[in-house]
Motif scaffolding. Structure first.
Motif, PDB file in Angstrom:
ATOM      1  N   HIS A  76      69.386 -73.702 -29.809  1.00 37.66           N
ATOM      2  CA  HIS A  76      70.263 -74.514 -29.318  1.00 37.66           C
ATOM      3  C   HIS A  76      70.231 -75.532 -27.886  1.00 37.66           C
ATOM      4  N   ASN A  77      70.020 -76.730 -28.315  1.00 34.38           N
ATOM      5  CA  ASN A  77      69.981 -78.074 -26.764  1.00 34.38           C
ATOM      6  C   ASN A  77      71.057 -78.736 -26.917  1.00 34.38           C
ATOM      7  N   GLU A  78      71.436 -79.036 -25.975  1.00 36.35           N
ATOM      8  CA  GLU A  78      73.127 -79.276 -25.493  1.00 36.35           C
ATOM      9  C   GLU A  78      73.099 -79.756 -23.807  1.00 36.35           C
ATOM     10  N   ASN A  79      73.152 -81.401 -23.938  1.00 34.09           N
ATOM     11  CA  ASN A  79      73.195 -81.693 -22.457  1.00 34.09           C
ATOM     12  C   ASN A  79      72.068 -81.170 -21.596  1.00 34.09           C
ATOM     13  N   GLY A  80      71.004 -80.944 -22.506  1.00 38.78           N
ATOM     14  CA  GLY A  80      69.793 -80.682 -21.186  1.00 38.78           C
ATOM     15  C   GLY A  80      69.750 -79.185 -21.090  1.00 38.78           C
ATOM     16  N   VAL A  81      70.736 -78.169 -21.704  1.00 42.33           N
ATOM     17  CA  VAL A  81      70.178 -76.602 -21.349  1.00 42.33           C
ATOM     18  C   VAL A  81      70.148 -76.327 -22.968  1.00 42.33           C
ATOM     19  N   GLN A  82      68.554 -75.777 -22.272  1.00 40.18           N
ATOM     20  CA  GLN A  82      68.458 -75.159 -23.757  1.00 40.18           C
ATOM     21  C   GLN A  82      67.869 -73.763 -24.441  1.00 40.18           C
TER      22      GLN A  82
END
Length: 105
Positions: A76-82
């Motif tokens: 999962h990758n969202e707003n630079g958070v993986q």
């Protein structure tokens, strides 16, 4: 470890107060362990759950609880958070399958 002790331990680890939910996770974890432990048995209902896997059952249930809402997600990758999750297979690899010899000679 009794079922109540497993439930109490899981509740302590998760902070979850819904004992029905936690019991469901413990049941699913037990099913996964029994399936891995007795892969050739069609009906495992008469086989007692091996006590040596009590702690593993709680750990698998905890892993399932922690991944609520992300079932089946491997990345999962969202707003630079993986986020990446380890496969449950790692925990189930601790289970030793039972086998029996076929017919005697």
């Amino acid at each position: 470890m009794t079922d109540d002790e497993k439930l109490s331990r899981l509740a302590g680890l998760t902070g979850e107060s819904d004992t029905n939910l936690l019991s469901a996770y413990l049941s699913l974890a037990a099913d996964a362990i029994m399936q891995r432990s007795y892969p050739l048995e069609a009906d495992r209902s008469g086989i007692a759950f091996p006590a040596r896997y009590d702690g593993l059952q709680v750990r698998i249930a905890l892993e399932m609880w922690a991944r609520r809402g992300a079932e089946g997600e491997s990345a999962h990758n969202e707003n630079g958070v993986q986020r990446t999750y380890e496969a449950s297979e790692r925990l189930l690899s601790e289970v030793v399958p039972h086998a029996r010899a076929l017919g005697g000679a």
